[in-house]
Structures are given as C-alpha cells and as structure tokens.
Design a protein around this motif. Structure first.
Motif, PDB file in Angstrom:
ATOM      1  N   UNK A 123     -62.678  31.636 -40.960  1.00  0.00           N
ATOM      2  CA  UNK A 123     -61.569  32.584 -40.901  1.00  0.00           C
ATOM      3  C   UNK A 123     -60.732  32.387 -39.637  1.00  0.00           C
ATOM      4  N   UNK A 124     -61.382  32.230 -38.504  1.00  0.00           N
ATOM      5  CA  UNK A 124     -60.646  32.068 -37.251  1.00  0.00           C
ATOM      6  C   UNK A 124     -59.902  30.735 -37.226  1.00  0.00           C
ATOM      7  N   UNK A 125     -60.518  29.695 -37.798  1.00  0.00           N
ATOM      8  CA  UNK A 125     -59.839  28.399 -37.861  1.00  0.00           C
ATOM      9  C   UNK A 125     -58.577  28.503 -38.709  1.00  0.00           C
ATOM     10  N   UNK A 126     -58.696  29.162 -39.867  1.00  0.00           N
ATOM     11  CA  UNK A 126     -57.542  29.316 -40.750  1.00  0.00           C
ATOM     12  C   UNK A 126     -56.449  30.158 -40.087  1.00  0.00           C
ATOM     13  N   UNK A 127     -56.863  31.206 -39.376  1.00  0.00           N
ATOM     14  CA  UNK A 127     -55.893  32.059 -38.694  1.00  0.00           C
ATOM     15  C   UNK A 127     -55.164  31.292 -37.606  1.00  0.00           C
ATOM     16  N   UNK A 128     -55.924  30.535 -36.803  1.00  0.00           N
ATOM     17  CA  UNK A 128     -55.321  29.762 -35.713  1.00  0.00           C
ATOM     18  C   UNK A 128     -54.350  28.717 -36.269  1.00  0.00           C
ATOM     19  N   UNK A 129     -54.730  28.037 -37.347  1.00  0.00           N
ATOM     20  CA  UNK A 129     -53.856  27.024 -37.932  1.00  0.00           C
ATOM     21  C   UNK A 129     -52.582  27.655 -38.498  1.00  0.00           C
ATOM     22  N   UNK A 130     -52.729  28.851 -39.051  1.00  0.00           N
ATOM     23  CA  UNK A 130     -51.565  29.560 -39.576  1.00  0.00           C
ATOM     24  C   UNK A 130     -50.588  29.905 -38.460  1.00  0.00           C
ATOM     25  N   UNK A 131     -51.108  30.392 -37.344  1.00  0.00           N
ATOM     26  CA  UNK A 131     -50.253  30.754 -36.213  1.00  0.00           C
ATOM     27  C   UNK A 131     -49.548  29.521 -35.655  1.00  0.00           C
ATOM     28  N   UNK A 132     -50.275  28.431 -35.535  1.00  0.00           N
ATOM     29  CA  UNK A 132     -49.666  27.194 -35.041  1.00  0.00           C
ATOM     30  C   UNK A 132     -48.540  26.734 -35.959  1.00  0.00           C
ATOM     31  N   UNK A 133     -48.748  26.882 -37.268  1.00  0.00           N
ATOM     32  CA  UNK A 133     -47.711  26.483 -38.228  1.00  0.00           C
ATOM     33  C   UNK A 133     -46.497  27.400 -38.126  1.00  0.00           C
ATOM     34  N   UNK A 134     -46.751  28.710 -37.972  1.00  0.00           N
ATOM     35  CA  UNK A 134     -45.649  29.658 -37.823  1.00  0.00           C
ATOM     36  C   UNK A 134     -44.793  29.321 -36.608  1.00  0.00           C
TER      37      UNK A 134
END
Length: 308
Positions: free
Chosen positions: A192-203
C-alpha cells in the motif's frame, strides 16, 4: 479493558484526531490516554515521529515516511543513508540495524537538523516539517521492534488492510492474533505504501495535476489516483513542503464513469479559522453531491460533469 483502551487510541490516531499541539490527542481522547497510562499499556513521550520508528532501520524509517512527504528522501534509501553517514550517525549496533527508538537525544537532534537542512538547501519550505516531532504513543505491552508497538504504525497497518480489501486481517490483529497474521499485514502495508508513494511521484511529475489557486490547491488525480487511496494521497500532499500550508488542498479521483471523489485537507493550525467539513458539505450539495467530515479532513462525492 486494557486491550480495548489501546485499540481506542489506535483508532483515534488512525482517524487523524491527533490535531493538538505537537500532534497530540486532545478532548475526550485525553481521558482515554490517561486511563491507558494508568493501566500500564501506554507510554507517551515527545520524540521524532518518523514512520516505523520502533520496527525499521532508521534509514528506512525516514525513506518510507510520507506524512509529511520529504522530497528527495521519501522513497530514496541511498539518499537517506548518505545523509545519515554525513551526519555522523552510526547505522548499526554490532550486526543489527539501529532504529529511531535506539538513538540518543543528541543523535535525534542531529537527524532532524540534517533533514531540515537538506530540504532548505533544495529550496523547499520547512514550516510543515515541525510535524516530524511530536507526541509518540507507545503500546508497551507489544514486543519491541515490531510495528504494533507504535500506535500510529499500528493504525497504518489496519488502514492498509482495509484499503486493500483484507479487513479480516485487520480484525484479527485487533483481536490479538500475531505471528502469520502480523507478517501478512506487514506485507500489505508495504504494498500500500509503495503504491501510494508511486502515485504521489506520478502526480508531481504530471503537468497540470497540481494547480495552485489564490485560495486553495487542487490536485487533479483522475486517471492517476486510485479512489481507495485518495484520502492518504491528500493527507500526504497537504503536509508536504511542496504545498502551501495556509490554504485547503483538494484532491480528486474517479469512482466510475459518472462520479468523482473529492478529498479535502487543511493544516491543523488553519482549521480553527474554517470548518472544512461544513465547507465540503455545503459546496457539494450545491452541485447535487454529498459531503462532510472534520474541520481539518473532509470528503465529498459529486458528478464528473460538475468538476471544474
């Protein structure tokens, strides 16, 4: 009773009710905290509030911290290790990686100063970084070096299980199961944290996703943010030094082809001046939607065609 009072504290922290000075629980929660201390299940101290402070090597504790998000350090193990080494912090004790909980007061001060200097040198605002220090709620009956000993980390495990559809694992943890159940929850929180971090980086890398207006910031997450992690993304970004702290932040994500979820966050210091929950309720009702929440964290659902 001691198990129940401990879970009440975990729940309050998971619901972001630590809005008092120095990230402490206030109001009715204060009596619960006192009861837990009297029962010997809780210890409250003032310390660094990096994620995994009891369970992870200190470099990993910094790199996985996303509340607040640390540009150049969150998700960057090598950068964090380099920062700690330059600061003269010993990473290991014998053959064991040291945790944040192992550090002396002076070492913790050095870590905090190094992180702040890194952000300043990179040109970021550091006002929100004061959230890296505050009240720490330690569940002293839990084993050391496990993620359940820090009440905030316990709450994060439960949240990750729920967000990924594994509510049964979360319930089992609350009922006292450990062993394989704990290992499964730890794997889920990493995903979950990996997916969240990757999402923020993409944003942050997507042109037009971050929009700063005079009175608020709007994060357009449609097609980028999974609706189930929208609240976490909004919370992380609102505390990030890349965002202004004196205005509300709203983030969006698609629920389906017709509806959009909006998540709002407001720094606790400014929440006293405006009620974000009431604001979201009134604004969403004017466009045929529904919404509400707390003064500092709220959400709404509206139709896609009524979005800006």
């Amino acid at each position: 009773c001691s198990d129940l009072v401990a879970m009440a504290i975990v729940g309050a922290l998971g619901d972001m009710q630590d809005k008092g000075a120095k990230r402490e629980l206030t109001g009715a929660n204060e009596s619960i905290v006192r009861e837990a201390e009297e029962l010997g299940v809780l210890m409250v101290t003032e310390d660094l509030v990096f994620f995994g402070r009891e369970s992870r090597p200190m470099y990993k504790s910094i790199s996985v911290t996303t509340e607040p998000y640390l540009p150049g350090l969150s998700g960057e193990d090598d950068a964090v290790i380099s920062l700690l080494v330059k600061s003269g912090i010993a990473l290991k004790e014998d053959d064991r990686w040291r945790t944040m909980g192992d550090l002396t007061v002076e070492e913790k001060q050095n870590v905090f100063a190094a992180v702040m200097q890194k952000l300043i040198s990179d040109g970021y605002e550091t006002a929100g970084m004061l959230e890296l220090t505050g009240k720490v709620y330690t569940l002293v009956k839990e084993d050391r070096w496990t993620p359940l000993r820090d009440a905030r980390e316990f709450a994060t495990l439960l949240n990750a299980c729920g967000r990924l559809g594994r509510q049964g694992v979360a319930v089992a943890l609350c009922m006292g199961e450990r062993g394989r159940t704990l290992q499964e929850s730890m794997a889920l929180v990493e995903d979950y944290r990996r997916a969240t971090r990757q999402t923020i980086e993409k944003l942050l890398a997507t042109p037009g996703a971050v929009n700063a207006y005079e009175h608020f910031t709007l994060i357009r997450g449609e097609g980028i943010v999974d609706e189930k992690m929208l609240g976490a993304v909004a919370s992380i970004l609102s505390a990030s030094p890349v965002m202004k702290k004196d205005r509300p932040l709203f983030a969006t994500a698609l629920i389906d082809d017709v509806r959009v979820r909006v998540s709002g966050r407001l720094d606790g210091n400014h929440a006293k001046a405006m009620d974000l929950g009431r604001m979201m309720s009134e604004a969403s009702s004017k466009v045929g939607g529904t919404g509400g929440g707390h003064d500092a964290a709220a959400g709404a659902t509206i139709t896609k065609k009524r979005l800006l």
